[in-house]
Design an enzyme around this catalytic site. Sequence first.
Site: not given
Length: 323
Positions: A140, A145
């Site tokens: 990932e 974020e």
Amino acid sequence: MIMGLAFILLASLLSTAVLCSPTERASYSLVDNCTGSSSFFSCFDFFTSRDPTNGHVRYLSQSDAQAQGLISASENSVYVGVDYKNKAPNGRPSVRLQSKKLYNRGLFILDLAHMPASSCGSWPSFWSWGSETAWPGSGEIDIIEGVHTNTVNAMSLHTAEGCSISGTGLAGRVVTKDCYVHATGQTENAGCGIESASGSSFGTSLNSVSGGVYAMEWTASAIKIWFWPRASVPAALGKSNPNPSEWGLPDANFAGNCDFNRHFKDHRLVIDTTFCGDWAGVVWDSNPTCKNLAKSCQDFVANNPGQYAESYWRINSLKVYSQ
């Protein structure tokens, strides 16, 4: 005669090697241009299953999102938002986009005019992964974020065991170095994390400077991420064959003791806004601003729709390049 021919061929090869400098070899060519009403939404599927991160959210189909005003597109930009008008005891309606194509290495450039603001309960992100069933085996990559009132971007990798970074050759601040999701001595699923060097890199702070551009380069030897606020976007970024070697020090340089070909494969790009869940929900009580607003993240998100009027993405373009 044969020796003469061999000499000519060798000279030709050496000449080609000299002409093709490392800088030239690093250039990329456009393979996907997701921009505006003509092509952006055609690059993506609308994910409508249960949120894998256990958020207080309901992801809508394209038709439902359109009907509820959560998406729209003009020639030069797209809007991707959340419901900010209604209470949501069963999860706040939102959108999660997943690319139709799978990618293995490349250069990914996202031009943002606006992203979800730094609001208590929210967890917006732009990232890539293999799949829920393959996670973390296929890796990932979290490009953009953050949660709650964060105004500085958090970039990270999440992998199976056996991948770590050196933490050198970057402008950002290294938080953790082991990318393994169950690494000893790190918070569960922290992965290897780097915080942006820019105070205008996430949420409300990014919106206050009219957005900016993120670029992620994924090669066999490293994953690098750059960020430029709007006023600092380099002219070279607009080239038809962009060359990351011209961009200077990246915000994040994930390089070190890691077999990137083994740990990262067959990724879909994801753009989403979720709420609470495995990160924002867990750290609710550790954020003084948010904790004083409600007894839990879920209660606040469910009962305060007006807090999320600025929880939208305004995307100018997403471009994918291959070497």
